[in-house]
Design a protein around this motif. Structure first.
Motif, PDB file in Angstrom:
ATOM      1  N   GLY A  35       0.801  -1.211   0.000  1.00 31.21           N
ATOM      2  CA  GLY A  35       0.000   0.000   0.000  1.00 31.21           C
ATOM      3  C   GLY A  35       0.836   1.264   0.000  1.00 31.21           C
ATOM      4  O   GLY A  35       2.054   1.236   0.149  1.00 31.21           O
ATOM      5  N   TRP A  36       0.117   2.348  -0.173  1.00 26.49           N
ATOM      6  CA  TRP A  36       0.691   3.693  -0.102  1.00 26.49           C
ATOM      7  C   TRP A  36      -0.145   4.538   0.856  1.00 26.49           C
ATOM      8  O   TRP A  36      -1.377   4.518   0.795  1.00 26.49           O
ATOM      9  CB  TRP A  36       0.706   4.358  -1.475  1.00 26.49           C
ATOM     10  N   PHE A  37       0.547   5.254   1.718  1.00 22.97           N
ATOM     11  CA  PHE A  37      -0.047   6.254   2.584  1.00 22.97           C
ATOM     12  C   PHE A  37       0.668   7.576   2.291  1.00 22.97           C
ATOM     13  O   PHE A  37       1.717   7.597   1.657  1.00 22.97           O
ATOM     14  CB  PHE A  37       0.148   5.887   4.061  1.00 22.97           C
ATOM     15  N   GLU A  46      -2.417   9.383   6.108  1.00 17.22           N
ATOM     16  CA  GLU A  46      -3.687   8.890   5.593  1.00 17.22           C
ATOM     17  C   GLU A  46      -3.481   7.841   4.514  1.00 17.22           C
ATOM     18  O   GLU A  46      -2.492   7.868   3.760  1.00 17.22           O
ATOM     19  CB  GLU A  46      -4.539  10.041   5.042  1.00 17.22           C
ATOM     20  N   PHE A  47      -4.443   6.954   4.418  1.00 19.27           N
ATOM     21  CA  PHE A  47      -4.437   5.883   3.423  1.00 19.27           C
ATOM     22  C   PHE A  47      -4.641   6.464   2.034  1.00 19.27           C
ATOM     23  O   PHE A  47      -5.477   7.349   1.843  1.00 19.27           O
ATOM     24  CB  PHE A  47      -5.544   4.895   3.765  1.00 19.27           C
ATOM     25  N   SER A  97       1.771  -5.146   4.362  1.00 19.45           N
ATOM     26  CA  SER A  97       0.890  -5.637   5.414  1.00 19.45           C
ATOM     27  C   SER A  97       1.642  -6.502   6.417  1.00 19.45           C
ATOM     28  O   SER A  97       2.659  -7.110   6.106  1.00 19.45           O
ATOM     29  CB  SER A  97      -0.263  -6.429   4.807  1.00 19.45           C
ATOM     30  N   GLN A  98       1.085  -6.568   7.618  1.00 21.17           N
ATOM     31  CA  GLN A  98       1.712  -7.392   8.649  1.00 21.17           C
ATOM     32  C   GLN A  98       1.567  -8.876   8.324  1.00 21.17           C
ATOM     33  O   GLN A  98       2.473  -9.666   8.561  1.00 21.17           O
ATOM     34  CB  GLN A  98       1.086  -7.097  10.011  1.00 21.17           C
ATOM     35  N   ASN A  99       0.396  -9.252   7.791  1.00 21.67           N
ATOM     36  CA  ASN A  99       0.107 -10.658   7.506  1.00 21.67           C
ATOM     37  C   ASN A  99      -0.044 -10.887   6.000  1.00 21.67           C
ATOM     38  O   ASN A  99      -0.251  -9.951   5.235  1.00 21.67           O
ATOM     39  CB  ASN A  99      -1.167 -11.072   8.226  1.00 21.67           C
ATOM     40  N   THR A 100       0.044 -12.138   5.606  1.00 25.78           N
ATOM     41  CA  THR A 100      -0.106 -12.481   4.203  1.00 25.78           C
ATOM     42  C   THR A 100      -1.579 -12.654   3.830  1.00 25.78           C
ATOM     43  O   THR A 100      -2.423 -12.904   4.692  1.00 25.78           O
ATOM     44  CB  THR A 100       0.640 -13.780   3.878  1.00 25.78           C
ATOM     45  N   TYR A 101      -1.861 -12.484   2.568  1.00 30.39           N
ATOM     46  CA  TYR A 101      -3.196 -12.709   2.005  1.00 30.39           C
ATOM     47  C   TYR A 101      -4.292 -11.965   2.765  1.00 30.39           C
ATOM     48  O   TYR A 101      -5.330 -12.551   3.116  1.00 30.39           O
ATOM     49  CB  TYR A 101      -3.488 -14.208   1.946  1.00 30.39           C
ATOM     50  N   THR A 102      -4.070 -10.697   2.966  1.00 28.16           N
ATOM     51  CA  THR A 102      -5.065  -9.843   3.604  1.00 28.16           C
ATOM     52  C   THR A 102      -5.767  -9.006   2.542  1.00 28.16           C
ATOM     53  O   THR A 102      -5.224  -8.764   1.461  1.00 28.16           O
ATOM     54  CB  THR A 102      -4.429  -8.915   4.640  1.00 28.16           C
ATOM     55  N   PHE A 109      -2.365  -2.764   7.357  1.00 27.61           N
ATOM     56  CA  PHE A 109      -1.012  -2.266   7.535  1.00 27.61           C
ATOM     57  C   PHE A 109      -0.666  -1.942   8.984  1.00 27.61           C
ATOM     58  O   PHE A 109       0.469  -1.534   9.264  1.00 27.61           O
ATOM     59  CB  PHE A 109      -0.792  -1.059   6.629  1.00 27.61           C
ATOM     60  N   ILE A 110      -1.601  -2.123   9.880  1.00 30.33           N
ATOM     61  CA  ILE A 110      -1.293  -1.944  11.297  1.00 30.33           C
ATOM     62  C   ILE A 110      -0.280  -3.007  11.694  1.00 30.33           C
ATOM     63  O   ILE A 110      -0.503  -4.194  11.494  1.00 30.33           O
ATOM     64  CB  ILE A 110      -2.566  -2.045  12.151  1.00 30.33           C
ATOM     65  N   GLY A 111       0.847  -2.564  12.218  1.00 26.25           N
ATOM     66  CA  GLY A 111       1.897  -3.512  12.582  1.00 26.25           C
ATOM     67  C   GLY A 111       2.766  -3.946  11.423  1.00 26.25           C
ATOM     68  O   GLY A 111       3.640  -4.797  11.583  1.00 26.25           O
ATOM     69  N   GLY A 112       2.522  -3.356  10.258  1.00 18.15           N
ATOM     70  CA  GLY A 112       3.287  -3.718   9.072  1.00 18.15           C
ATOM     71  C   GLY A 112       4.614  -2.988   8.972  1.00 18.15           C
ATOM     72  O   GLY A 112       5.047  -2.314   9.904  1.00 18.15           O
TER      73      GLY A 112
END
Length: 124
Positions: A35-37, A46-47, A97-102, A109-112
């Protein structure tokens, strides 16, 4: 720890275009949502946009003007920005992202992981 390196920022006149790139380290790039913020002076981050295996998502403020894409073979995500406005001026951050396949949502992206950012300035 993944490393994210943004490039492509700069100064452009209103109505112009820029393409941001973000190169990621590691061998599991395709599994993660990217992603981009952005963060303008005096404002919160902001997202802007996100892309996953299932699709993409945009903030209302950039829909129809910005396009996010990815090249999994190059471990790179892009943000094509057209019809730029002065209010698009900000530091743009690439994120994984913090986790895969989200799903391609801001919450992914919280914790990413985050890049250092690249400045985009749009003059009027």
């Amino acid at each position: 720890q993944v490393q994210l390196v943004e490039s492509g920022g700069g100064l452009v006149q209103a109505g112009g275009s820029l393409r941001l790139s973000c190169a990621a380290s590691g061998r599991t790039f395709s599994m993660y949502t990217m992603g981009w913020f952005r963060q303008a002076p005096g404002k919160e981050r902001e997202f802007v946009a996100a892309i996953s295996w299932s699709g993409s998502n945009y903030a209302d403020s950039v829909k129809g003007r910005f396009t996010i894409s990815r090249d999994n073979a190059k471990n790179t995500v892009y943000l094509q920005m057209n019809s730029l406005k002065p209010e698009d001026t900000a530091v743009y951050y690439c994120t994984r992202s913090q986790n895969t396949y989200t799903a391609p949502q801001a919450i992914a992206f919280i914790g990413g992981s985050w890049g250092q950012g690249t400045q985009v300035t749009v003059s009027s």
